[in-house]
Enzyme design. Structure first.
Site, mmCIF file in Angstrom:
data_model
loop_
_atom_site.group_PDB
_atom_site.id
_atom_site.type_symbol
_atom_site.label_atom_id
_atom_site.label_comp_id
_atom_site.label_asym_id
_atom_site.label_seq_id
_atom_site.Cartn_x
_atom_site.Cartn_y
_atom_site.Cartn_z
ATOM 1 N N CYS A 175 -3.063 2.182 6.514
ATOM 2 C CA CYS A 175 -3.305 1.590 7.838
ATOM 3 C C CYS A 175 -3.722 2.622 8.870
ATOM 4 C CB CYS A 175 -2.086 0.801 8.296
ATOM 5 S SG CYS A 175 -0.520 1.605 7.959
ATOM 6 N N ASN A 225 0.802 -1.225 0.000
ATOM 7 C CA ASN A 225 0.000 0.000 0.000
ATOM 8 C C ASN A 225 0.836 1.277 0.000
ATOM 9 O OD1 ASN A 225 0.699 -0.738 2.693
ATOM 10 N ND2 ASN A 225 -0.866 0.644 3.482
ATOM 11 N N LYS A 266 12.142 -7.999 1.566
ATOM 12 C CA LYS A 266 11.171 -8.596 0.647
ATOM 13 C C LYS A 266 10.060 -7.587 0.393
ATOM 14 C CE LYS A 266 7.331 -10.902 1.006
ATOM 15 N NZ LYS A 266 6.652 -10.534 -0.275
ATOM 16 N N GLY A 318 2.085 -5.006 7.876
ATOM 17 C CA GLY A 318 1.072 -5.808 7.201
ATOM 18 C C GLY A 318 -0.072 -6.127 8.140
ATOM 19 N N SER A 319 -0.712 -7.260 7.910
ATOM 20 C CA SER A 319 -1.900 -7.624 8.677
ATOM 21 C C SER A 319 -1.538 -8.102 10.075
ATOM 22 C CB SER A 319 -2.680 -8.723 7.950
ATOM 23 O OG SER A 319 -1.985 -9.959 8.017
ATOM 24 N N ASP A 322 6.442 -6.399 -1.368
ATOM 25 C CA ASP A 322 5.241 -7.131 -1.754
ATOM 26 C C ASP A 322 5.322 -7.517 -3.224
ATOM 27 O OD1 ASP A 322 2.280 -7.679 -0.687
ATOM 28 O OD2 ASP A 322 2.189 -7.109 -2.806
ATOM 29 N N GLU A 361 4.164 -2.770 12.397
ATOM 30 C CA GLU A 361 2.965 -1.943 12.328
ATOM 31 C C GLU A 361 1.912 -2.766 11.614
ATOM 32 O OE1 GLU A 361 0.930 1.060 9.684
ATOM 33 O OE2 GLU A 361 2.814 2.025 10.240
#
Length: 518
Positions: free
Chosen positions: A288, A158, A181, A232-233, A183, A254
């Site tokens: 986020c 994002n 890494k 990420g999630s 996305d 985060e």
């Protein structure tokens, strides 16, 4: 302005930390606005990650020996290169992530400000500092900061520049190497930033970009790194934290959020309505720290809903590579499915659509209108679960106390926004919120942009902090060096042990009474 050319992607592709790039299986990268193929990216393996770590460890030893001021100079040159290449970077962000140009520019501003901040403060933060010794005048205690070694960074799609390089810069100036890494949907944004770091003088082995699936590349990074930074999630963050815990390495993350805004009596509703469009729909809500819940005192709720609904309906969606568009695209079919599912579920259960509420394939394959809902009930998917898209719900409340209670009624705690009749009132409300950052008279940008202050989440929204001194020192190991002067704790000057031991407690009690010791 068009998307970047094939020649650009060919140049950047060769910067990936993958041997024999041309011989590898590839993944297609699409232009988000159109769904048409842009280019391909080679798919990395666990062996590529291990090779990157081997090279990074060799390079990191020499890098850590360089004076901090020299490391900072590299970051300053990188900052200047970002400024020079900002138009190209925004083009790439729009093509690969589907952002409106103003949202892409937010990332560029962050890259510049972040690099400038850490290049400016790193020398002071990393210099040895004095600590109180056991016995003043007789001992000396110094705290030093040693780099962790090789930091692993796993970044999201994002904000694919901000959340790759801006988390890497403090690790690098602290004397670490980084293996990252990106996305799989946005690898070229990471590679473009890496190219500028290399041009600024950073040895290539110190900053390795390994594209590939999280199950392979992400796992290998977690297996090999000395510290792990993840964005990420919450679900993935929890698994990575468990993995890092088993290895006894440091971990910072985060994660998700269900961020609230409180609008109290006395707030300037015209100003709030305008600002809320950015707070809720920056990057099509795929941020986020964006707002997904708005709590408004009942006696102003109708007026605010009307003003905000009008502002949202006037937002312009589009695919232009210029500043004429208010909101861009979602990034993937998965995001579109989630957003559509949340809105359809809510409306089927009685929610009212004030603005938006439908996909816009006439603009692009992944566009969805900025959407405002009311009459949202707890059983609806969008009530408690993060949508991560252009959907926000308005909830009338009796008073500020109820607004605070409902805002805090979540497992998340990343960001919040408060609007009130005065700054003082807004600050009092902010202090009652359980959230890592709270913005008063702003949606998210002031807290994020306060780079000297920590940024991160409470609860399921994260572990640790980025930004501020914490955002750099987390990538170091503190080392205490204590030196005994004149004598140590053995009996000095031929004093018998029995006499010395009886004297120790009175000496300690005397030391405790000295200035600065109580």
């Amino acid at each position: 302005m068009p998307a970047p050319s094939a020649e650009v992607f060919d140049r950047l592709r060769n910067l990936a930390a993958i041997k024999d790039v041309a011989a590898r299986p590839t993944r297609t990268i699409d232009e988000v606005f159109t769904g048409k193929p842009l280019t391909t990216i080679p798919v990395g393996t666990a062996a590529d990650v291990e090779a990157a770590f081997a090279e990074a460890r060799a390079a990191q030893t020499d890098w850590a020996k360089r004076p901090v001021i020299e490391r900072a100079a590299v970051i300053r040159r990188y900052r200047d290169l970002v400024i020079e290449n900002r138009e190209f970077l925004m083009d790439l962000l729009q093509a690969e992530a589907g952002k409106a140009r103003w949202a892409a520019q937010e990332e560029i501003v962050d890259l510049i400000a972040n690099a400038n901040y850490y290049a400016r403060v790193c020398v002071d933060l990393l210099k040895p500092r004095k600590a109180q010794p056991l016995l003043p005048g007789i001992g000396k205690t110094t705290v030093c900061y040693q780099p962790k070694g090789v930091v692993g960074v796993i970044s999201p799609w994002n904000y694919p520049m901000t959340l790759t390089v801006s988390d890497s810069v403090p690790a690098l100036v602290a004397g670490n190497a980084v293996v990252l890494k990106p996305d799989s949907q946005t690898p070229y944004c990471a590679l473009a930033c890496a190219e500028l770091l290399y041009r600024a003088g950073l040895p290539r082995a110190l900053y390795a970009i390994v594209p590939g699936p999280g199950s392979v590349v992400g796992t290998a990074i977690t297996d090999n790194c000395d510290y792990l930074m993840f964005t990420g999630s919450s679900a993935t963050g929890s698994r990575l934290a468990e993995h890092a815990g088993r290895r006894l390495i440091g971990f910072s993350a985060e994660l998700g959020g269900k961020n609230p805004m409180i609008v109290a009596r006395g707030a300037n509703l015209d100003k709030v309505a305008k600002a809320a469009t950015r707070a809720c729909f920056s990057n099509a809500g795929q941020l986020c720290i964006s707002i997904e819940r708005i709590y408004v005192e009942k006696d102003i709720a109708e007026e605010f809903t009307r003003k905000f609904g009008d502002a949202v309906r006037n937002m312009k969606l589009g695919t232009a590579y210029d500043f004429s568009v208010d909101m861009g695209s979602l990034i993937s079919e998965a995001q579109l499915k989630t957003v559509s599912g949340h809105v359809d579920d809510a409306t089927a259960k009685g929610a009212k659509v004030i603005a938006g509420g439908k996909a816009r394939p006439d603009i692009g394959p992944l566009f969805y209108e900025p959407t405002v809902l009311t009459n949202v009930a707890p059983e609806m998917e969008c009530a408690a679960n993060e949508t991560f898209g252009p959907v926000v719900s308005i909830y009338p409340v009796a008073d500020v106390d109820e607004a605070v209670e409902k805002a805090n009624d979540t497992d998340y705690g990343l960001n919040a926004s408060v609007w009130a009749g005065s700054t003082a009132e807004g600050q009092r409300i902010a202090a009652r919120l359980r959230s890592g950052t709270v913005n008063v008279d702003e949606g998210y940008a002031f807290a994020w942009g306060s780079l000297s202050a920590p940024m991160g989440g409470m609860g399921l929204s994260g572990v640790g902090r980025r930004h501020g001194p914490e955002g750099l020192l987390k990538y170091t190991e503190s080392q205490t060096i204590a030196t005994a002067r004149v004598f140590n704790l053995d009996p000095p000057f031929g004093i018998p042990a029995t006499v010395w031991q009886k004297s120790l407690l009175p000496i300690v009690r005397t030391v405790m009474k000295l200035p600065g010791r109580r």
